[in-house]
Design a protein around this motif. Sequence first.
Motif: not given
Length: 274
Positions: A83, A86-87, A89, A124-126, A167
């Motif tokens: 991480r 902000e994201t 993955q 990348p995921i928030e 997402s």
Amino acid sequence: GFFQSYAVEVDVKDASNATCLYAKWMMRFLIKYETNSSDYKSATLNLSSSVTHNGSVCGSDTQAALLAVQFGEGHSWSINFTRNNETYQGDFITFTYNTNDTAVFPDAKRKGPITIVVKDTMRPIELNNIFVCHNTDFLEAENVTQIFWNVTVQAFVQNGTLGKKESRCRADTPTSAPTVPPTIANVTTASTTTLSPAPTTAPKPVENPDTGNYSLKSGNKTCLLATVGLQLNVSQNKPLLININPKTTTADGACGNTTATLKLNDGNSTLIGF
């Protein structure tokens, strides 16, 4: 053939018994292995009804989260997540299969656990978003095809509560064009179409599309051939015809034991996948 596959649900807790990492998904493995007679066989490895998740780690700002499961006769699978502010993955997927499992690998020449590591292509995921992908995706490396579907996962869960915002993977949203060339082919029973926005001054395509020759290889052998002319008829405010140009279109995908995928793209986005 019919292969039983079980859904896996893992809820990792922190020291205060709050959820820090959650995942629910289904997966299957297609594995090519050498026998004692020096020929090759294909095995299908499914999850059993009994799965453990020893070694899973919550993660932090400085430590990667780890989702790890063990199943069957000495098989295991894991993915680590990192991480930033902000994201989050996925980074790497590690899969170990044990050829001593004679029910899955009869007459295997190489005995014992075999481990492969594959770079995960999850975008990348928030933070505080939950990643969802119902469509089937796969990763292929070193004679192993990993197949995933019905995936729900969230790493670095905030305050022990799963996020309410989803997402979705690109395969679940075929009308949105990816911003980078996709690297995971989608295994589906029907075609999926992803289009980049067409320029307003696009020239009218010729009536008949040019014929392209597309092929895939499994090792040194060709496993899929397609000779086809393709035209997309898109219904927007007004009909839009788009011819697939074989001179600028490349073929990707993979052949498995029970499925094969052909993905055509022009270097910017997936045009169509079979």
